[in-house]
Design a protein around this motif. Structure first.
Motif, PDB file in Angstrom:
ATOM      1  N   ARG A   1       5.263   3.995   9.436  1.00 31.18           N
ATOM      2  CA  ARG A   1       5.752   4.241   8.070  1.00 31.18           C
ATOM      3  C   ARG A   1       6.171   2.954   7.361  1.00 31.18           C
ATOM      4  O   ARG A   1       6.166   2.875   6.145  1.00 31.18           O
ATOM      5  CB  ARG A   1       6.897   5.258   8.112  1.00 31.18           C
ATOM      6  CG  ARG A   1       6.376   6.642   8.448  1.00 31.18           C
ATOM      7  CD  ARG A   1       7.479   7.622   8.746  1.00 31.18           C
ATOM      8  NE  ARG A   1       8.131   7.324  10.018  1.00 31.18           N
ATOM      9  CZ  ARG A   1       8.771   8.231  10.751  1.00 31.18           C
ATOM     10  NH1 ARG A   1       8.848   9.474  10.340  1.00 31.18           N
ATOM     11  NH2 ARG A   1       9.339   7.895  11.877  1.00 31.18           N
TER      12      ARG A   1
ATOM     13  N   LEU B   1       4.498   0.506   7.057  1.00 30.88           N
ATOM     14  CA  LEU B   1       3.328  -0.025   6.354  1.00 30.88           C
ATOM     15  C   LEU B   1       3.196   0.528   4.945  1.00 30.88           C
ATOM     16  O   LEU B   1       2.463  -0.014   4.129  1.00 30.88           O
ATOM     17  CB  LEU B   1       2.055   0.285   7.148  1.00 30.88           C
ATOM     18  CG  LEU B   1       1.934  -0.442   8.488  1.00 30.88           C
ATOM     19  CD1 LEU B   1       0.822   0.146   9.315  1.00 30.88           C
ATOM     20  CD2 LEU B   1       1.693  -1.920   8.263  1.00 30.88           C
ATOM     21  N   TYR B   2       3.877   1.617   4.647  1.00 26.67           N
ATOM     22  CA  TYR B   2       3.673   2.257   3.341  1.00 26.67           C
ATOM     23  C   TYR B   2       4.913   2.316   2.473  1.00 26.67           C
ATOM     24  O   TYR B   2       4.871   2.864   1.391  1.00 26.67           O
ATOM     25  CB  TYR B   2       3.141   3.688   3.516  1.00 26.67           C
ATOM     26  CG  TYR B   2       1.996   3.743   4.465  1.00 26.67           C
ATOM     27  CD1 TYR B   2       0.765   3.194   4.107  1.00 26.67           C
ATOM     28  CD2 TYR B   2       2.138   4.298   5.726  1.00 26.67           C
ATOM     29  CE1 TYR B   2      -0.285   3.214   4.992  1.00 26.67           C
ATOM     30  CE2 TYR B   2       1.082   4.326   6.609  1.00 26.67           C
ATOM     31  CZ  TYR B   2      -0.123   3.789   6.238  1.00 26.67           C
ATOM     32  OH  TYR B   2      -1.157   3.801   7.113  1.00 26.67           O
ATOM     33  N   ASN B   3       6.072   1.842   2.964  1.00 28.65           N
ATOM     34  CA  ASN B   3       7.243   2.021   2.109  1.00 28.65           C
ATOM     35  C   ASN B   3       7.586   0.775   1.298  1.00 28.65           C
ATOM     36  O   ASN B   3       8.633   0.709   0.691  1.00 28.65           O
ATOM     37  CB  ASN B   3       8.439   2.575   2.892  1.00 28.65           C
ATOM     38  CG  ASN B   3       8.908   1.612   3.943  1.00 28.65           C
ATOM     39  OD1 ASN B   3       8.441   0.469   3.977  1.00 28.65           O
ATOM     40  ND2 ASN B   3       9.806   2.036   4.797  1.00 28.65           N
TER      41      ASN B   3
ATOM     42  N   SER C   1       0.210   8.690  10.354  1.00 22.71           N
ATOM     43  CA  SER C   1       0.522   8.776   8.941  1.00 22.71           C
ATOM     44  C   SER C   1      -0.488   9.718   8.298  1.00 22.71           C
ATOM     45  O   SER C   1      -1.647   9.741   8.699  1.00 22.71           O
ATOM     46  CB  SER C   1       0.408   7.383   8.340  1.00 22.71           C
ATOM     47  OG  SER C   1       0.321   7.491   6.946  1.00 22.71           O
TER      48      SER C   1
ATOM     49  N   ASN D   1       2.250  13.494  10.548  1.00 22.95           N
ATOM     50  CA  ASN D   1       3.265  12.580  10.023  1.00 22.95           C
ATOM     51  C   ASN D   1       4.348  12.322  11.056  1.00 22.95           C
ATOM     52  O   ASN D   1       5.229  13.150  11.257  1.00 22.95           O
ATOM     53  CB  ASN D   1       3.889  13.170   8.747  1.00 22.95           C
ATOM     54  CG  ASN D   1       4.544  12.103   7.900  1.00 22.95           C
ATOM     55  OD1 ASN D   1       4.405  10.915   8.154  1.00 22.95           O
ATOM     56  ND2 ASN D   1       5.283  12.530   6.896  1.00 22.95           N
TER      57      ASN D   1
ATOM     58  N   ARG E   1      13.074   1.754  -4.778  1.00 28.02           N
ATOM     59  CA  ARG E   1      13.549   1.822  -3.390  1.00 28.02           C
ATOM     60  C   ARG E   1      14.099   0.473  -2.942  1.00 28.02           C
ATOM     61  O   ARG E   1      15.138   0.387  -2.296  1.00 28.02           O
ATOM     62  CB  ARG E   1      12.399   2.236  -2.475  1.00 28.02           C
ATOM     63  CG  ARG E   1      12.587   3.606  -1.869  1.00 28.02           C
ATOM     64  CD  ARG E   1      11.689   3.886  -0.691  1.00 28.02           C
ATOM     65  NE  ARG E   1      10.393   3.266  -0.714  1.00 28.02           N
ATOM     66  CZ  ARG E   1       9.305   3.812  -1.255  1.00 28.02           C
ATOM     67  NH1 ARG E   1       9.376   4.990  -1.836  1.00 28.02           N
ATOM     68  NH2 ARG E   1       8.151   3.179  -1.223  1.00 28.02           N
TER      69      ARG E   1
ATOM     70  N   ILE F   1       0.886  -1.164   0.000  1.00 30.10           N
ATOM     71  CA  ILE F   1       0.000   0.000   0.000  1.00 30.10           C
ATOM     72  C   ILE F   1       0.922   1.213   0.000  1.00 30.10           C
ATOM     73  O   ILE F   1       1.822   1.305   0.836  1.00 30.10           O
ATOM     74  CB  ILE F   1      -0.923   0.007   1.237  1.00 30.10           C
ATOM     75  CG1 ILE F   1      -1.885  -1.183   1.162  1.00 30.10           C
ATOM     76  CG2 ILE F   1      -1.702   1.316   1.315  1.00 30.10           C
ATOM     77  CD1 ILE F   1      -2.808  -1.310   2.357  1.00 30.10           C
TER      78      ILE F   1
ATOM     79  N   LEU G   1       1.785  18.332   2.989  1.00 30.93           N
ATOM     80  CA  LEU G   1       2.863  18.246   3.976  1.00 30.93           C
ATOM     81  C   LEU G   1       4.205  18.593   3.353  1.00 30.93           C
ATOM     82  O   LEU G   1       5.081  19.137   4.006  1.00 30.93           O
ATOM     83  CB  LEU G   1       2.935  16.823   4.543  1.00 30.93           C
ATOM     84  CG  LEU G   1       1.939  16.477   5.648  1.00 30.93           C
ATOM     85  CD1 LEU G   1       2.016  14.998   5.972  1.00 30.93           C
ATOM     86  CD2 LEU G   1       2.215  17.303   6.897  1.00 30.93           C
TER      87      LEU G   1
END
Ligand SMILES: [Zn+2]
Lengths: 793, 338
Positions: B324, B326-328, B204, B199, A558, A512, A537
């Motif tokens: 974080r 969870l999203y990278n 998040s 953040n 990445r 996700i 942001l």
């Protein structure tokens, strides 16, 4: 907000433990986030008096002190600090003390000199970050006394998270009121203050409210012959413990009243006010005004100002002005107790970035009766420790009295909503404990809401009060009847679930990623102009993605930079597409990312890199899972892909996706493979297609005839064309035709490739013979030779 | 001739003792049952006997023959099996080599938790629905009893878009959207992305919420408590939990549910800021003002609603300490979810 247990005890005789009180408040909606007991970690640390200070025989930077702690012989302590002298009083941690950081004090030998304890800095006591030297205590500190007692740290502080609806609980009185209701204990302190004084304020001060909406009530008291100075220790202590910095007795008193009964006040230096008229009005648009903190601010006409006949004195409810503030020289003080419009105060505090204790309370609504009460309470305090002459009376402008709010509550509705069975009497008892006034008629209860409970607006609000006092803990657990209206789930979401299961079975990892993409996302990834976020942001999170490909590409890159080369990812998420009519669609998309070696964990089979056709096969399977026939056609349409390694996916008449090898020019880092495959499929679009119909063909009981056909053709000839010709020539005896080998290289003419097909013929009505098939094969070969310069191998 | 055991059997059994393999057994077979074997010889000799003797003798020898044959067969199958096993044992592989079937992938933790929760609520009769993430101010706030300039707006810092809309800060707008479309009885859950300007390691700017709504003529707080009790048991097992008063603009009464801290078992630790409890969701009874927004007849219906952060539950369930992760899309993280 910090609430002191000792301060609560001004209002209520409560003997419960701090933990019990905290739990009760939390359960009733005043969530205690922390119980702070600053003195708890300082046991066995006592006041010591340094009798002598001598240099350490073996170390320049150390000293050896003799310290009296009023218990036995003076202690010999080796110390590294240098800011103390003989006669000073300092905190001494005795043998056996556990310091706040967990360190145990034990007898020690420091450079061969024995040491029996430790003299402490503020930091070592956990009281401040100051580590510059020992904490030198006031001279009158009692030698041998526990330091927690000397420093008045034996306090229990509740840090309470007050929800936005409970403005009434932003004070010690407010919290005590809830405790009184929960534990059924009386509130013992009245808050009437001291209304006495000399002369008559009405001869000296007039109040004019120009806009009753902005300020329903403004009250003031005048105090003369004031001596501005320090507040007494007890008051400074209380303010410090709730997190405020004591300034001078007048300002301290206004702050104290705010934390005591919840009403924000303001004090003016009356001699700085021109004339005798206080005017409450809207600010002039663009008006400049310097607030207490010395900053010049530009006001707008939605803000409330307090002014005299010449100038602005304060920003109502938010902050006073520098010019009229109370200073050491102030002799006459005008105290303000007012009630300002919630929205106006909030807008002002927001617009000027000036949130304060005062604005927080006005935003949530204050007790309109407290404008007067706070003034008299302040005068009462002032008279108790400060030389002054209050003037008799209150200048009070209250042009729009707030009507009493009454709420009808039916016993049936209380029990229906909570799911219990309380009698009218029980309900009444609970509400009375909350100091709500009740009258009754045949239809139920009529609750009169006190002026501080702005949260009580309707019957449900009163029912919540009943539930809070009854105890949420005591409500039984049941399940609602299973009755519902059947609403089918969105079809794209159902497809997504199926596909997720398939892809996970195929070894793909679900990811996700953020819906945001960077402002600098390359154009090739943007199918439409993305919707931008006003208050993003960062630039990296500025746009709403119009497809999932850039996020997938980033994820793969990445990982490759982390030396992870074999990657099989998928994500299901929305794209955000603006349309001309300012409508927005959010189609559900599936994105697949694939890179690296097939079978990379397989030590047995040969390894090869995933390529276009691997992804193509996966996509065809996904089509089958969705029950839709995909038509995949190559062609250069998307600039993010390799110009000749990409294809469109169609279902019915619509393009529902694309896939291909990411354009090598987008890859600049050597660690990132140039062979990254990405696909994106629009599940919302697919879900609108009619599912492919399955129709079972009869199975022939006659045997088949199998033939292989291997040909070479020039490289530019495509399989799909050969297949088309082949099927046309074979006619309906051809049952299947599978391509089983593609080869070029050794043994094949340069610029050519070899294709091998396996053909199966079958007749539905009779057994086929070679004689029947031979002419068909010849026809096929001839066609292929003519059309595609095919040669038999 | 012995009374109970034929001398041939005795001899045969002695011979059989020495047999170690199928070849030796074959020799024994030939010795007794072969063309010139001892049993065969005896049968041949029978022709010299009288018919009566032949009958008696024949039946005895036939019995002997059958017994010998059956014992040879039994031993033969035993020996064959043993010899086959010995041969198979020499045909070795390294069973410790890794398996070579294509490996499995993984579901994202958010999906895993969402699946578990939706399965539960589907069993309880709820339907699943989905709605827009780019929302109108009205649905995200006003219709949910959060007027402009209300302090409750501080609870959720909002991303605004240049087209005048906003990114929903909660899944609660779906309460309005569903109730605008259908009349009670309603039992729905919805799940999706929500956004807040925030953040750090536990917050998040994008995360997932699950929202539940049940509206009918007599839904009560005890139903809410019971429903969430089932939920806690399903997700966290048998663990103490509490239901305490709180505030949300769109529910009245409102509550929050805490579970006992799973890290310290309620003793108090850093994770639970020493309270022994961890908050997992917010809930309450649908505020009559929300029913007003969707034009339901006043007083006719009551409803329960709850909302929870999926990430928060996932982080607790899997011991993830930085949101974080969870999203990278770090494969080293994702692979661990198998
Ligand atoms: Zn804990």
């Amino acid at each position: 907000m910090k609430i002191l247990l000792s301060w609560l005890k001004d209002y209520i005789d409560i003997d419960e433990t701090p933990e019990k009180i905290a739990e009760a408040l939390t359960m009733a909606g005043l969530e205690v986030e922390e119980i702070i007991e600053p003195g708890k970690n300082l046991q066995n640390i006592v006041v010591g008096k340094i009798l002598s200070k001598d240099p350490h025989p073996n170390a320049d930077k150390l000293t050896v002190c003799k310290v009296d702690i009023n218990k036995g012989e003076p202690l010999q302590i080796v110390c590294g600090a240098s800011n103390m002298k003989a006669g000073d009083k300092v905190p001494v941690a005795t043998i056996g003390t556990k310091m706040p950081d967990g360190f145990m004090i034990a007898p020690a030998k420091i450079r061969s000199v024995e040491s029996y304890g430790m003299m402490c800095s503020k930091k070592e006591l956990g009281l401040a970050e100051d580590h510059s030297g020992l904490y030198i205590l006031p001279e009158d500190s009692k030698v041998g006394e526990e330091i927690a007692k000397t420093l008045q740290l034996n306090e229990v502080i509740f840090d309470i998270n007050i929800t936005p609806d409970r403005g009434d609980a932003l004070s010690h009185l407010g919290v005590a009121r809830d405790l009184s209701a929960i534990f059924n204990l009386p509130l013992k302190r009245d808050t009437l203050g001291d209304a006495s004084g000399e002369g008559n304020i009405l001869d000296e001060v007039k109040i004019e409210i120009q806009n009753n909406e902005l300020c329903p009530r403004y009250s003031a008291r005048l105090i003369k012959d004031v001596q501005v100075g320090e507040s007494p220790e007890w008051l400074k202590h209380r303010l410090t413990q709730v997190g405020l910095r004591p300034l001078n007795n007048i300002v301290d008193i206004t702050n104290y009243i705010m934390y005591d009964i919840g009403h924000p006040m303001h004090a003016f230096d009356f001699d700085k006010i021109s004339g005798n008229k206080i005017i409450v009005k809207a600010a002039k648009e663009g008006e400049k005004f310097t607030t207490l903190d010395g900053i010049e601010r530009t006001l707008s006409n939605s803000m409330i100002v307090i002014a005299d006949e010449q100038k602005t004195l304060a920003l109502g409810g938010v902050m006073g002005g520098l010019e009229s503030s109370v200073t050491e020289e102030t002799k006459t003080v005008l105290l303000e107790g007012a009630c300002f419009n919630e929205v106006a105060v909030r807008k002002t505090a927001k617009a000027l970035s000036l949130p304060s204790d005062s604005s927080a309370r006005f935003e949530r609504g204050v007790n309109i009766d407290n404008t007067v009460i706070s003034l008299n309470e302040a005068v009462k305090l002032m008279k108790s420790f400060c030389k002054c002459t209050p003037v008799q009376g209150i200048a009070d402008a209250y042009n729009m009295p707030v009507p009493l709010r009454q709420i009808r509550v039916s016993v049936k509705n209380v029990n229906r909503l909570i799911g219990i069975n309380l009698s009218a009497e029980r309900i009444e008892t609970y509400l009375l404990r909350l100091k709500l006034e009740i009258s009754k008629d045949e239809d139920g209860l009529i609750v009169s809401v006190p002026p501080y409970r702005h949260d009580l607006q309707q019957e449900a609000d009163i029912i919540e009060e009943v539930a809070r006092i009854y105890g949420y803990d005591n409500i039984p657990e049941t399940l609602p009847e299973i009755r519902t209206t059947v609403v089918p789930q969105e079809k794209d979401a159902l497809l997504a679930d199926k596909i997720k299961n398939y892809l996970v079975s195929c070894g793909f990892h679900e990811t996700i990623t953020y819906s945001f993409i960077p402002e600098k996302t390359p154009d090739c990834f943007l199918s439409k102009r993305p919707i931008a976020i006003k208050n993003a942001l960062s630039e990296e999170m500025k746009l709403m993605r119009t497809n999932l490909v850039p996020s997938m590409f980033e994820a793969i890159k990445r990982n490759m930079l982390n030396d992870e080369k074999n990657l099989k990812f998928f994500e299901v998420g929305k794209a955000y597409l603006p349309s001309d009519s300012n409508q927005i669609t959010e189609p559900l998309r599936l994105c697949i990312g694939l890179a690296g070696a097939k079978n990379h964990l397989n030590w047995k089979d040969s390894k090869s890199e995933y390529d276009f056709h691997d992804l193509k096969g996966l996509i065809e399977n996904i089509g089958a899972i969705c029950g839709v026939k995909f038509w995949i056609t190559g062609g250069e349409t998307a600039s993010m892909y390799h110009p000749s390694k990409q294809a469109e996916i169609r279902a019915g008449k619509h393009v529902v996706g694309t896939f291909g090898v990411i354009h090598p020019s987008l890859i600049t880092n050597k660690k990132v493979s140039k062979n990254i495959l990405i696909a994106e499929i629009d599940l919302t679009a697919i879900s609108k297609e009619n599912p492919a119909k399955i129709k079972i063909k009869e199975i022939s009981e006659f045997p088949s005839v199998d033939r292989d056909l291997a040909i070479t053709v020039p490289d530019n000839i495509e399989h799909k064309d050969i297949l088309k010709t082949l099927k046309a020539d074979a006619g309906n005896l051809l049952e299947t035709c599978d391509l089983f080998d593609v080869y070029s290289g050794k043994g094949i003419e340069p610029g050519h490739k070899s294709l091998a097909y396996s053909l199966r013929f079958r007749d539905k009505t009779k057994t086929l013979t070679d004689e029947a098939i031979n002419p068909i094969m010849e026809r096929i070969i001839k066609s292929l030779e003519q059309k595609y310069q095919a040669k038999l191998r | 001739m012995s009374d109970n055991k034929h001398e041939l059997i005795v001899e045969f059994e002695n011979d059989l003792q020495t047999v170690k393999d199928t070849a030796a057994l074959e020799n024994i077979r030939v010795k007794y049952l072969g063309k010139k074997g001892k049993v065969t010889e005896q049968l041949k000799n029978m022709k010299d006997l009288s018919p009566e003797e032949r009958k008696t003798f024949g039946s005895v020898i036939n019995k002997v023959k059958l017994e010998i044959q059956s014992k040879i067969d039994d031993l033969k199958s035993n020996l064959e099996r043993k010899e086959q096993d010995e041969a198979l044992r020499k045909d070795t592989i390294d069973t410790s080599l890794p398996g070579t079937f294509a490996e499995l992938g993984t579901f994202h933790p958010v999906t895993l938790i969402a699946q578990r929760i939706s399965e539960l609520f589907i069993k309880l009769g709820y339907f699943i629905t989905d709605g827009p993430e780019i929302e109108e101010e009205y649905y995200n706030f006003e219709a949910l009893n959060v007027p402009a300039h209300h302090p409750a707006r501080d609870m959720q810092d909002t991303f605004y878009l240049e087209n005048g809309r906003l990114l929903r800060t909660q899944t609660s707008p779906m309460q309005i959207r569903v109730m605008e479309t259908i009349k009670p009885p309603i039992k729905m859950i919805t799940f999706g992305k929500v956004y807040r300007v925030d953040n750090d390691i536990t917050h998040s700017p994008m995360f997932h919420q699950m929202e539940g709504l049940a509206v009918d003529k007599n839904v009560s707080m005890s139903d809410l408590k019971g429903t969430l009790g089932v939920f806690v048991k399903e997700i966290f097992g048998k663990i103490p939990y509490r239901f305490r008063a709180s505030y949300f603009p769109f529910t009245e009464p409102s509550a929050e549910v805490d579970i006992q801290c799973i890290f310290c078992k309620g003793k108090g630790c850093n994770v639970c800021s020493n309270s022994g409890w961890i908050e997992i969701l917010g809930c309450g009874m649908v505020n009559p003002k929300v029913f007003e927004s969707v034009n339901y007849e006043p007083g006719k219906y009551t409803g329960l609603a709850f909302g929870l952060g999926i990430e928060r539950i996932a982080m607790l369930a899997y011991g993830i300490n930085d949101i974080r992760l969870l999203y990278n899309s770090d494969i080293r993280f994702l692979k661990q979810l198998q």
